[in-house]
Enzyme design. Structure first.
Site, PDB file in Angstrom:
ATOM      1  N   GLY A  31      -8.985   3.769   7.364  1.00 28.54           N
ATOM      2  CA  GLY A  31      -8.794   5.203   7.531  1.00 28.54           C
ATOM      3  C   GLY A  31      -7.355   5.617   7.743  1.00 28.54           C
ATOM      4  N   PHE A  32      -6.545   4.721   8.297  1.00 28.88           N
ATOM      5  CA  PHE A  32      -5.154   5.077   8.614  1.00 28.88           C
ATOM      6  C   PHE A  32      -4.247   3.872   8.420  1.00 28.88           C
ATOM      7  CE2 PHE A  32      -8.142   7.241  11.402  1.00 28.88           C
ATOM      8  CZ  PHE A  32      -7.877   8.573  11.098  1.00 28.88           C
ATOM      9  N   GLY A  33      -3.006   4.152   8.016  1.00 30.78           N
ATOM     10  CA  GLY A  33      -1.987   3.117   7.998  1.00 30.78           C
ATOM     11  C   GLY A  33      -1.408   2.954   9.393  1.00 30.78           C
ATOM     12  N   GLY A  34      -0.636   1.895   9.589  1.00 28.41           N
ATOM     13  CA  GLY A  34       0.135   1.719  10.821  1.00 28.41           C
ATOM     14  C   GLY A  34      -0.674   1.310  12.038  1.00 28.41           C
ATOM     15  N   ASP A  81      -6.232  -6.569   4.874  1.00 28.21           N
ATOM     16  CA  ASP A  81      -5.655  -5.220   4.809  1.00 28.21           C
ATOM     17  C   ASP A  81      -5.673  -4.588   6.195  1.00 28.21           C
ATOM     18  OD1 ASP A  81      -4.909  -2.642   4.160  1.00 28.21           O
ATOM     19  OD2 ASP A  81      -6.687  -2.204   2.947  1.00 28.21           O
ATOM     20  N   GLY A  82      -4.471  -4.284   6.700  1.00 29.26           N
ATOM     21  CA  GLY A  82      -4.351  -3.569   7.968  1.00 29.26           C
ATOM     22  C   GLY A  82      -3.550  -4.353   8.994  1.00 29.26           C
ATOM     23  N   GLY A  83      -2.392  -3.823   9.362  1.00 29.54           N
ATOM     24  CA  GLY A  83      -1.588  -4.452  10.402  1.00 29.54           C
ATOM     25  C   GLY A  83      -0.944  -5.769   9.983  1.00 29.54           C
ATOM     26  N   GLY A 130       1.346  -1.923   4.195  1.00 34.24           N
ATOM     27  CA  GLY A 130       1.839  -0.567   3.985  1.00 34.24           C
ATOM     28  C   GLY A 130       3.094  -0.335   4.794  1.00 34.24           C
ATOM     29  N   SER A 131       2.906  -0.127   6.113  1.00 35.48           N
ATOM     30  CA  SER A 131       4.067   0.208   6.948  1.00 35.48           C
ATOM     31  C   SER A 131       5.068  -0.941   7.048  1.00 35.48           C
ATOM     32  CB  SER A 131       3.605   0.671   8.332  1.00 35.48           C
ATOM     33  OG  SER A 131       2.621  -0.179   8.837  1.00 35.48           O
ATOM     34  N   MET A 181     -12.221   3.916  -0.198  1.00 44.73           N
ATOM     35  CA  MET A 181     -12.825   4.203   1.111  1.00 44.73           C
ATOM     36  C   MET A 181     -13.556   5.530   0.959  1.00 44.73           C
ATOM     37  SD  MET A 181      -9.679   2.851   3.411  1.00 44.73           S
ATOM     38  CE  MET A 181      -8.591   2.968   2.013  1.00 44.73           C
ATOM     39  N   ASP A 226      -4.962   3.267  -1.846  1.00 37.96           N
ATOM     40  CA  ASP A 226      -6.001   3.594  -0.862  1.00 37.96           C
ATOM     41  C   ASP A 226      -6.570   4.981  -1.123  1.00 37.96           C
ATOM     42  OD1 ASP A 226      -6.101   1.343   1.014  1.00 37.96           O
ATOM     43  OD2 ASP A 226      -4.001   1.850   1.418  1.00 37.96           O
ATOM     44  N   SER A 262       0.855  -1.193   0.000  1.00 40.27           N
ATOM     45  CA  SER A 262       0.000   0.000   0.000  1.00 40.27           C
ATOM     46  C   SER A 262       0.889   1.240   0.000  1.00 40.27           C
ATOM     47  CB  SER A 262      -0.889   0.013   1.241  1.00 40.27           C
ATOM     48  OG  SER A 262      -1.385   1.324   1.437  1.00 40.27           O
ATOM     49  N   HIS A 309      -8.520   0.551  -3.618  1.00 34.67           N
ATOM     50  CA  HIS A 309      -9.398   0.362  -2.459  1.00 34.67           C
ATOM     51  C   HIS A 309     -10.107   1.683  -2.193  1.00 34.67           C
ATOM     52  CE1 HIS A 309      -9.578  -0.578   2.174  1.00 34.67           C
ATOM     53  NE2 HIS A 309     -10.784  -0.543   1.606  1.00 34.67           N
ATOM     54  N   MET A 322      -9.182   7.752  -0.096  1.00 31.77           N
ATOM     55  CA  MET A 322      -9.995   8.129   1.074  1.00 31.77           C
ATOM     56  C   MET A 322     -10.600   9.509   0.855  1.00 31.77           C
ATOM     57  SD  MET A 322      -7.393   7.079   4.109  1.00 31.77           S
ATOM     58  CE  MET A 322      -6.669   5.464   4.258  1.00 31.77           C
ATOM     59  N   MET A 338     -11.261  -6.412   6.084  1.00 35.58           N
ATOM     60  CA  MET A 338     -10.456  -5.381   6.758  1.00 35.58           C
ATOM     61  C   MET A 338     -10.023  -5.923   8.121  1.00 35.58           C
ATOM     62  SD  MET A 338      -9.954  -2.876   4.753  1.00 35.58           S
ATOM     63  CE  MET A 338      -9.087  -1.849   5.954  1.00 35.58           C
ATOM     64  N   HIS A 352      -1.408  -1.607  -4.079  1.00 32.79           N
ATOM     65  CA  HIS A 352      -2.661  -1.271  -3.402  1.00 32.79           C
ATOM     66  C   HIS A 352      -2.757   0.246  -3.263  1.00 32.79           C
ATOM     67  CE1 HIS A 352      -6.035  -2.311  -0.730  1.00 32.79           C
ATOM     68  NE2 HIS A 352      -5.617  -1.339   0.075  1.00 32.79           N
TER      69      HIS A 352
HETATM   70  C1  DX5 Z   1      -6.221   1.384   5.931  1.00 30.34           C
HETATM   71  C2  DX5 Z   1      -5.822   1.118   4.503  1.00 30.34           C
HETATM   72  C3  DX5 Z   1      -4.642   0.234   4.394  1.00 30.34           C
HETATM   73  C4  DX5 Z   1      -3.360   0.777   4.968  1.00 30.34           C
HETATM   74  C5  DX5 Z   1      -2.623  -0.406   5.557  1.00 30.34           C
HETATM   75  O1  DX5 Z   1      -7.375   2.090   5.960  1.00 30.34           O
HETATM   76  O2  DX5 Z   1      -6.895   0.522   3.799  1.00 30.34           O
HETATM   77  O3  DX5 Z   1      -4.448  -0.243   3.075  1.00 30.34           O
HETATM   78  O4  DX5 Z   1      -2.540   1.420   4.049  1.00 30.34           O
HETATM   79  O5  DX5 Z   1      -1.537   0.046   6.267  1.00 30.34           O
HETATM   80  P1  DX5 Z   1      -0.709  -0.870   7.260  1.00 30.34           P
HETATM   81  O6  DX5 Z   1      -0.218  -2.054   6.470  1.00 30.34           O
HETATM   82  O7  DX5 Z   1       0.384   0.045   7.702  1.00 30.34           O
HETATM   83  O8  DX5 Z   1      -1.638  -1.278   8.361  1.00 30.34           O
HETATM   84 ZN    ZN Z   2      -6.457  -0.486   1.818  1.00 30.22          ZN
END
Ligand code: DX5
Ligand code: ZN
Length: 221
Positions: free
Chosen positions: A142-145, A175-177, A197-198, A68, A35, A8, A66, A37, A137, A33
């Site tokens: 809404g947020f990475g990390g 997707d996420g964490g 992502g992170s 959102m 994102d 991502s 994706h 938003m 999900m 990916h």
């Molecule tokens: C969150 C996004 C993710 C995000 C994942 O709302 O849909 O795609 O970038 O980030 P990480 O892998 O850092 O959780």
């Molecule tokens: Zn995503």
């Protein structure tokens, strides 16, 4: 079964986006990916069509968008023109989910539906046969990390069982964490496309991509 990593770009260095995208693709990530938003469905505003369009000539990666975004059906044609290959919409953001899925398919793209952690897998029962991918999900969007929410693994297992019952081979994305430390458990639950992502961007994206690729290869048959 195939397994794909979908980095991502939300966590990438935006001053070097083109280079970073080439780096992860070169290290084996076949998906990218993206994102999107809107500041309404989720609190953040990320990026939209101009960024996606400018990345298209940089890579042959599958563009996994994706959305959102509230009522994403409004943007299907625009996303197609920017080079999207897959459009995933949040079920919670669509008043007429069946219509939006059909719009995506009629545009010649692959259709995915994403479910927030609190949205039951069973809500997709009627529409499952029309989907190319379901995104479970594993954080609230809404947020990475953010930290992976453990109960979402049960949703992956439930979805895999539902697909098996219906004789479907639909992709299951998470997707996420997601990171190299928990991806094995997620694979074993039944997912095959992994957004990170992170865990990819930051220090040395190609080394971190290769680390994921080595794990995914252990499972490919
Ligand atoms: C969150 C996004 C993710 C995000 C994942 O709302 O849909 O795609 O970038 O980030 P990480 O892998 O850092 O959780
Ligand atoms: Zn995503």
């Amino acid at each position: 079964m195939y397994y794909k990593l979908a980095p991502s770009i939300l966590a990438a260095d935006f001053t070097r986006l083109g280079e970073q995208v080439k780096e992860v693709y070169g290290a084996g990530a076949e998906y990218l990916h993206l994102d999107v938003m809107d500041g309404a469905f989720v609190p953040s505003i990320s990026f939209g069509m101009p960024v996606i369009k400018s990345l298209r000539p940089c890579t042959r990666a599958v563009f996994d968008v994706h959305m959102m975004v509230e009522e994403p059906g409004r943007y299907v044609e625009d996303m197609k023109d920017c080079g999207a290959d897959i459009i995933t919409v949040q079920a919670e953001a669509c008043t007429h989910l069946d219509r939006v899925v059909n719009q995506i398919k009629e545009a010649g793209l692959k259709a995915g539906v994403a479910l927030n952690p609190a949205t039951p897998v069973r809500s997709l029962e009627c529409i499952l046969g029309q989907l190319d991918m379901v995104l479970i999900m594993t954080v609230n969007p809404g947020f990475g990390g953010q930290k992976f929410i453990p109960y979402t693994l049960d949703k992956v297992r439930e979805l895999k069982n539902m697909l098996n019952e219906q004789g479907l081979k639909t992709d299951i994305q998470v997707d996420g964490g997601v990171n190299a430390g928990n991806v094995r458990e997620i694979i074993e639950a039944g997912a095959n496309i992994f957004v990170a992502g992170s865990a990819v961007f930051g220090r040395d994206p190609s080394a971190r991509t290769r680390e994921f690729m080595d794990i995914l290869k252990e499972y490919e048959k």
